[in-house]
Design a protein around this motif. Structure first.
Motif, PDB file in Angstrom:
ATOM      1  N   PRO A  53      28.962  -9.861  24.425  1.00 14.65           N
ATOM      2  CA  PRO A  53      29.061 -11.321  24.540  1.00 14.65           C
ATOM      3  C   PRO A  53      27.889 -12.028  23.874  1.00 14.65           C
ATOM      4  N   ASN A  54      28.196 -13.116  23.191  1.00 13.04           N
ATOM      5  CA  ASN A  54      27.196 -13.956  22.525  1.00 13.04           C
ATOM      6  C   ASN A  54      26.403 -13.223  21.449  1.00 13.04           C
ATOM      7  N   THR A  55      27.015 -12.183  20.895  1.00 17.66           N
ATOM      8  CA  THR A  55      26.437 -11.566  19.704  1.00 17.66           C
ATOM      9  C   THR A  55      26.864 -12.403  18.498  1.00 17.66           C
ATOM     10  N   GLN A  56      26.179 -12.199  17.375  1.00 16.53           N
ATOM     11  CA  GLN A  56      26.478 -13.007  16.190  1.00 16.53           C
ATOM     12  C   GLN A  56      27.940 -12.893  15.781  1.00 16.53           C
ATOM     13  N   GLN A  57      28.488 -11.673  15.838  1.00 14.46           N
ATOM     14  CA  GLN A  57      29.864 -11.472  15.399  1.00 14.46           C
ATOM     15  C   GLN A  57      30.859 -12.123  16.369  1.00 14.46           C
ATOM     16  N   GLN A  58      30.576 -12.015  17.670  1.00 14.23           N
ATOM     17  CA  GLN A  58      31.475 -12.635  18.644  1.00 14.23           C
ATOM     18  C   GLN A  58      31.458 -14.153  18.506  1.00 14.23           C
ATOM     19  N   ILE A  59      30.301 -14.702  18.231  1.00 19.26           N
ATOM     20  CA  ILE A  59      30.196 -16.148  18.023  1.00 19.26           C
ATOM     21  C   ILE A  59      30.936 -16.551  16.750  1.00 19.26           C
ATOM     22  N   GLY A  60      30.942 -15.661  15.761  1.00 19.10           N
ATOM     23  CA  GLY A  60      31.700 -15.928  14.545  1.00 19.10           C
ATOM     24  C   GLY A  60      33.185 -16.089  14.831  1.00 19.10           C
ATOM     25  N   VAL A  61      33.734 -15.213  15.669  1.00 18.88           N
ATOM     26  CA  VAL A  61      35.151 -15.306  16.037  1.00 18.88           C
ATOM     27  C   VAL A  61      35.426 -16.599  16.787  1.00 18.88           C
ATOM     28  N   GLU A  62      34.545 -16.942  17.728  1.00 21.43           N
ATOM     29  CA  GLU A  62      34.767 -18.160  18.511  1.00 21.43           C
ATOM     30  C   GLU A  62      34.641 -19.419  17.649  1.00 21.43           C
ATOM     31  N   SER A  63      33.773 -19.388  16.653  1.00 25.53           N
ATOM     32  CA  SER A  63      33.671 -20.513  15.718  1.00 25.53           C
ATOM     33  C   SER A  63      34.958 -20.645  14.904  1.00 25.53           C
TER      34      SER A  63
END
Length: 323
Positions: free
Chosen positions: A161-171
């Motif tokens: 959670p809240n890793t750069q890649q996961q934030i990329g998906v949520e963006s």
């Protein structure tokens, strides 16, 4: 009394002068003993392997051993906190990620803050992307978006959670008005395994997915974190190609020291690691692990921290993670 005071002031001045000379002499012959380099991730990971290659090359230049110690845990926060507690004398260094310095302190109470570090250089970075099985019906990102709109709640795995890649998906999801269900795992390889086993619909690739794309097991539909398409994978669009604003900045792989490192020591270390990073052997190692060579000097990397922190602060506030 005046003579006594004058004597004390003279003795103090002499003492300070002696200390400066000793201090200067100590750093003039730096390094004169072994250096310890912590690695913020587990042994065998790409960061560990590249850090060890840097250390082995720099040993020959600096003339002293560099002992590499893995201090994994807490998304690199364990190693970061340990380094922040050390003296800025050039004998304790760390290979970590930019995100562990800029992002993690926003989300949890830690024993360090971004100002506690002095970046010596960046040599590569992780690039994430939205990745599906190669045998999935989605050949393009547009087909994927159409399916996701008709089927809200598609599942995806990431390295946490809240890793750069996961934030990329949520963006990406915000831009396209989509809703996904996140399944965090312990790392990029675990996320890959989840997708191979069809336990999730797609993954937030963290770099370790690229060999599986090249082998034909996965298909990457869009790449995050970069403004232009990767020349090695020119058919994969980036966010601006699909009408979305840029996602979060890429997660750099950096060599750092505790803040306050003497300028001459910092220059000597930076020159040594930069020399190693520019060798064909090191660049070949990066290529083997699908990492781009992306050298950037420490001051330049560190100058971007405020904007990066600002980006993540806004993101977390919009997401309701921060108040």
């Amino acid at each position: 009394m005046k003579l006594n005071t004058k004597y004390r002031l003279g003795a103090l001045a002499a003492s300070i002068a002696t200390g400066v000379l000793i201090h200067g002499a100590a750093f003039a012959k730096y390094p004169d003993k072994a250096i310890t380099m912590y690695v913020a991730f587990a042994a065998g990971a790409t960061t560990d392997l590249t850090a060890r290659a840097l250390a082995q090359g720099a040993e020959k230049i600096l003339g002293v051993p560099i002992a590499v110690e893995n201090k994994a845990g807490g998304g690199a926060t364990v190693a970061n906190g340990l380094l922040a507690s050390k003296k800025p004398d050039g004998y304790t260094l760390l290979v970590t990620s930019t995100g562990s310095i800029t992002v993690r302190p926003l989300l949890m109470k830690l024993a360090y803050k971004p100002q506690d570090f002095q970046v010596l250089m960046q040599y590569s970075f992780y690039i994430g992307g939205l990745v599906v099985p190669a045998d999935s019906p989605w050949k393009t990102v547009d087909e994927f978006v159409a399916h996701a709109k008709a089927n809200p709640g598609m599942t995806y795995a990431s390295s946490g959670p809240n890793t750069q890649q996961q934030i990329g998906v949520e963006s990406f999801a915000r831009c396209k008005g989509l809703s996904f269900k996140h399944v965090p795992t312990k790392g990029g390889s675990s996320a890959n395994t989840a997708l191979l086993g069809k336990h999730v619909d797609f993954i937030a690739g963290s770099g370790s997915h690229i060999p599986l794309v090249e082998q034909g097991s996965f298909r990457e539909l869009v790449t995050f974190h970069i403004d232009a398409r990767d020349p090695k994978r020119p058919d994969i669009p980036v966010m601006k190609d699909i009408g979305c604003p840029p996602t979060n900045p890429p997660n750099g792989m950096i060599v750092v020291a505790p803040a306050g490192l003497p300028n001459d020591v910092a220059a000597k270390l930076t020159a040594a690691f930069k020399t190693v990073s520019e060798t064909p052997e090191f660049k070949k190692l990066l290529e083997k692990y699908n990492l781009d060579y992306a050298y950037e000097d420490g001051k330049s990397v560190q100058s971007k921290f405020p904007a990066e922190i600002e980006w993540y602060t806004k993101y977390f506030k919009d997401a309701g993670v921060m108040k």
